[in-house]
Design a protein around this motif. Structure first.
Motif: not given
Lengths: 168, 79
Positions: A105-133
């Motif tokens: 949040a302290r790096n500005g809105p653009i960094a927030m969006v980028g970081s949020a996308a990264m976190g979401g994608i990462l968690l989606a991958l991990i959740e997907g891997a868990g479900i598949l497993l």
């Protein structure tokens, strides 16, 4: 997520926080040992000392930032569980994205969006891997109730990875 | 953590198996994440063609290794 045997909600925060700290500290120790060894001036004693110094300075830092990520992640996760009234992978994905956003949040809105996308994608991958497993394990082995609990630890480490990427 | 010790002790995977599985899973996740983020970052710094393939592959292996190691540790401290 409901088949995962995780901690009940308020305690999950503490559990995740501590687990993430431990994991970050150990993992950071491993990586920093190699890094310090390689960056130190030549000579065996220098290298050993460089490696030790790198571990002492950086591993607790990394553990701390892992712990921040883990704690915030499971706090948001528990909040979402309460608000939505159910536990599913979307909770983790949303809370991963929100954690990324809040921590940037302290790096500005653009960094927030980028970081949020990264976190979401990462968690989606991990959740997907868990479900598949889970599906794979339960289809492979008919006596699977023990295996169903397997991914539970896997979903604990989740918060920490985004953190590692983010602060590198 | 609910470490379910089965009455027969057969289906409960031992510690090393869990660590190995965590590593494999982390490696897979890291490869996927590395493919995605590596493509973006390599495109951004202006890699094209064969060079791009190499760059993405390198990022994939790196992040796979990192993720796998951390996932293995995460499994290891909980078993």
């Amino acid at each position: 997520m409901e088949e995962y045997a995780r901690e009940p909600c308020p305690w999950r925060i503490v559990d995740d926080c501590g687990g993430a700290f431990t994991m970050g500290a150990i993992g950071g120790g491993v990586f920093q040992a190699v890094k310090g060894f390689r960056n130190a001036p030549s000579g065996m004693s220098h290298r050993m000392r460089g490696s030790l110094t790198a571990i002492k300075t950086r591993a607790p830092q990394l553990g701390g930032s892992f712990a921040v990520w883990g704690g915030l992640f499971s706090m948001i996760d528990c909040g979402l569980v309460k608000v939505r009234g159910k536990e599913d992978p979307w909770n983790s994905i949303t809370s991963g994205a929100m954690t990324g956003a809040i921590l940037a949040a302290r790096n500005g809105p653009i960094a927030m969006v980028g970081s949020a996308a990264m976190g979401g994608i990462l968690l989606a991958l991990i959740e997907g891997a868990g479900i598949l497993l889970t599906r794979f394990a339960s289809s492979q082995l008919p006596t699977g109730p023990q295996f169903v609990e397997e991914p539970a630890p896997a979903s604990m480490p989740t918060p920490s990875f985004g953190d590692y990427r983010q602060y590198q | 953590m609910p470490v379910a010790v089965g009455p027969y002790g057969q289906t409960q995977p031992n510690c090393f198996d869990r660590v190995k599985m965590g590593f494999m899973m982390g490696f897979a996740v890291g490869m996927a994440a590395g493919a995605m983020f590596g493509t973006f970052s390599c495109l951004r710094i202006g890699m094209r063609g064969r060079e791009l393939m190499g760059g993405v592959g390198k990022t994939m292996m790196q992040s796979g290794g990192t993720f796998g190691t951390f996932m293995a540790i995460g499994m290891g401290i909980r078993c």
